[in-house]
Design a protein around this motif. Structure first.
Motif, PDB file in Angstrom:
ATOM      1  N   GLN A   1       0.824  -1.203   0.000  1.00 58.57           N
ATOM      2  CA  GLN A   1       0.000   0.000   0.000  1.00 58.57           C
ATOM      3  C   GLN A   1       0.866   1.265   0.000  1.00 58.57           C
ATOM      4  O   GLN A   1       0.560   2.250  -0.691  1.00 58.57           O
ATOM      5  CB  GLN A   1      -0.928  -0.014   1.213  1.00 58.57           C
TER       6      GLN A   1
ATOM      7  N   GLN B   1      -6.788   9.391   1.637  1.00 56.11           N
ATOM      8  CA  GLN B   1      -7.557   8.150   1.776  1.00 56.11           C
ATOM      9  C   GLN B   1      -6.630   6.942   1.741  1.00 56.11           C
ATOM     10  O   GLN B   1      -6.774   5.997   2.539  1.00 56.11           O
ATOM     11  CB  GLN B   1      -8.604   8.076   0.670  1.00 56.11           C
ATOM     12  N   ARG B   2      -5.659   6.959   0.827  1.00 57.39           N
ATOM     13  CA  ARG B   2      -4.741   5.819   0.728  1.00 57.39           C
ATOM     14  C   ARG B   2      -3.847   5.725   1.964  1.00 57.39           C
ATOM     15  O   ARG B   2      -3.533   4.623   2.434  1.00 57.39           O
ATOM     16  CB  ARG B   2      -3.896   5.967  -0.528  1.00 57.39           C
TER      17      ARG B   2
ATOM     18  N   GLN C   1      -5.938   4.165   4.745  1.00 58.07           N
ATOM     19  CA  GLN C   1      -6.093   2.718   4.556  1.00 58.07           C
ATOM     20  C   GLN C   1      -4.824   1.964   4.960  1.00 58.07           C
ATOM     21  O   GLN C   1      -4.884   0.908   5.603  1.00 58.07           O
ATOM     22  CB  GLN C   1      -6.440   2.433   3.092  1.00 58.07           C
TER      23      GLN C   1
END
Length: 621
Positions: free
Chosen positions: A167, A306-307, A310
């Motif tokens: 990620q 947002q990433r 997460q």
């Protein structure tokens, strides 16, 4: 006469080879040897299991017990004495359960005692066999399961770290793309801007560098230490060394502690670094979440925020350790664990045994927190069950005989029996000792004393009376005889020489009278006669007409049992038909057959020629 005396001396003969072989290798001898061997194995297994169980569960085992008088006995000697006594009691209760002539009440007492002692023997015997068969393997398996759980936990941590790293790689790639866009065309931070390396480009670059530093930090401070800890876990339980159970147990406990500490270290480092990394990513996401015109704005990028959030959620997940219990199952500790597990899960073991057999002898997991039974568990269980089952079968095949009730006929007892017989003879008209003896008969492995019922003896009917009953004083004589024999039967009963048959025996004797005689040749003769008549029609053979008619008209013979023999015996002894139709039968108790009674009856008989000694051969006073 000297030669005559030599003939009546008893001679001693050596047993033959066949008799010796039969004595040593006969059926009863072999069953006895097998029972002794099984008892020895059962006693040793029970002692070993019980002794190891006491040592295994004891925290500070004592060396002995003090008894009165300043004496002491060791725990091992005490356990041996207890096991020998209880094993012998178990075998004795089993033999009494199957013994001949025991009452239902006696069996109802001895069988529960045997069952309880058999469970006791099976429990501790199972511990011995399980430690012998499966102890070492179970130790390795237990440590291997702990190591596997720790490796699984480390692998799960590594997989989570790889996911976080992936990620972050995506976040870095996105940041670089947006930085290139800001440099070439501008407008990547939520406001209008031109191309070039201005303030927004520098903000983009700082975000990209922060994310890259997080990714590199995970690789250095998180992934690499976890991989080193996993390598240490792989080598932590490669083998157990030690010549004794104590040394191996210490090595086992040390390796298990190393595995557990390594797994906990991995989990703690992962949770700590995950929390700190997640906090940094959330802080960076908050920076790029500030909209233009707001306080603290540098570069507005909601997608990047947002990433980052997460990735923070992925990094912040705690590690859960599910490590199975590692137990050392060799020696006393293994016996103690096996015995405790057997009694705790005896119901589950029974169900597991059924499931194991039903599933084609494959191990199954039991629900409810219990362990499934494995192949080695089954072998240990069958080993201890097989010993007690063998004792059970041998006792059933060769039960102890009914205890003989030997009566020592002392001179006083003989005199009492003789006096009773002489009294009966004196009161019975025209009776003698031979007449008393003729009221005994033998039938189907037992001897009986038969007399008429006192009520029916000497009866005189009003009409159609027999000549036998009306001839003079015969009815009164028969009454006196019946009374004398009735009193004699009472004396025999008081001395426990005879007994009244049970209701079950009476019913069996009555059914015996209803059967067809197995030695009756009537059907065979009639069948043969039919064959001969057919041959006569084809040949010139001639048959005796009278004999053929007798065979043709003959009736089948029914079985004549004890009651028929008893009626015939009374008829031989001159009793009337009324007396013969109402009989009393006493069964001689199983002591020495007719010997106690005949011992007295034969005293008044004349000696046989072999026992006759002339006055010349008698020793002088």
């Amino acid at each position: 006469m000297a030669n005559r005396n030599e003939q009546i001396k008893p001679s001693f003969e050596l047993p033959t080879v066949g008799e010796i072989v039969n004595y040593i290798f006969g059926r009863n001898a072999l069953i006895g040897w097998a029972s002794l061997m099984l008892l020895a194995i059962s006693g040793y297994a029970t002692w070993s299991g019980m002794n190891d169980f006491i040592v295994g569960v004891s925290q500070s085992p004592t060396q002995g017990r003090e008894i009165a008088g300043g004496l002491s006995v060791t725990n091992e000697a005490l356990v041996i004495a207890i096991v020998v006594a209880l094993t012998f009691l178990m075998w004795l209760a089993l033999r009494e359960t199957f013994g001949e002539g025991r009452t239902f009440k006696q069996r109802l007492i001895t069988f529960p005692l045997y069952f309880f002692l058999a469970l006791w023997s099976i429990g501790f015997g199972y511990g011995f066999w399980w430690s012998l068969i499966a102890g070492e393997e179970a130790t390795r398996t237990s440590l291997s399961n702990l190591q596997e759980d720790a490796r699984d936990a480390g692998t799960a941590v590594s997989a989570r770290l790889e996911a976080v790293k992936a990620q972050l790689d995506g976040v870095v790639s996105w940041s670089e793309t947006q930085m290139t866009r800001e440099e070439t065309s501008g407008g990547s931070c939520g406001i209008s801007s031109g191309a070039g390396q201005g303030p927004l480009y520098n903000a983009r670059k700082s975000v990209r560098d922060a994310v890259a530093n997080l990714r590199d930090g995970i690789q250095v401070s998180w992934l690499q230490p976890v991989e080193r800890d996993l390598e240490q876990l792989k080598a932590a339980a490669q083998g157990l060394e030690g010549a004794t159970f104590e040394e191996r147990q210490k090595a086992f406990e040390a390796k298990a502690a190393t595995v557990r500490s390594g797994a906990r270290r991995i989990a703690a480092r992962s949770n700590e670094l995950g929390s700190s990394t997640a906090a940094e990513m959330r802080a960076l996401a908050q920076v790029v979440s500030v909209a233009p015109g707001k306080l603290g704005f540098s570069c507005y990028d909601p997608t990047l925020a947002q990433r980052l959030n997460q990735a923070a959620e992925q990094a912040d997940q705690p590690v859960t350790l599910n490590l199975r219990t590692a137990e050392f199952t060799e020696g006393p500790a293994g016996v103690a664990n096996a015995v405790k597990r057997l009694w705790e899960n005896i119901g589950a073991y029974a169900g597991g045994l059924v499931s194991f057999v039903a599933n084609g002898f494959k191990s199954t997991a039991e629900a409810g927190g219990t362990e499934g039974i494995s192949g080695r568990d089954l072998i240990a269980l069958l080993a201890t069950l097989g010993i007690d089952l063998g004792l059970f079968v041998l006792a059933a095949l060769n039960p102890p005989p009914k205890p003989a009730q030997r009566i020592l006929l002392s001179p006083a007892v003989k005199a009492q029996i003789r006096e009773a017989m002489e009294t009966a003879i004196a009161r019975a008209p025209n009776a003698d000792m031979e007449w008393v003896r003729s009221h005994f008969l033998y039938h189907n492995h037992a001897s009986y004393f038969v007399i008429p019922n006192l009520f029916s003896a000497g009866l005189v009917e009003d009409d159609n009376t027999s000549s036998e009953a009306n001839a003079g004083d015969k009815p009164k004589e028969e009454q006196k005889r019946a009374l004398a024999m009735n009193q004699l039967a009472g004396v025999f009963d008081d001395l426990d020489l005879v007994r009244w048959p049970t209701k079950k025996e009476f019913i069996a004797l009555k059914k015996e009278e209803e059967l067809q005689s197995l030695t009756d040749l009537t059907k065979i003769r009639k069948k043969r006669l039919a064959e001969l008549e057919k041959m006569q029609s084809e040949t010139e053979m001639k048959l005796d007409p009278e004999k053929a008619e007798r065979i043709r008209s003959a009736e089948p013979v029914r079985n004549h049992g004890l009651f028929s023999k008893a009626e015939r015996l009374l008829e031989i002894n001159g009793w009337t038909e009324k007396a013969r139709n109402d009989i009393e039968i006493y069964r001689l108790v199983d002591i020495e057959g007719l010997t106690p009674i005949l011992d007295v009856l034969n005293e008044n008989t004349s000696p046989s020629p072999a026992e006759t000694v002339t006055d010349e051969a008698k020793p002088t006073a």
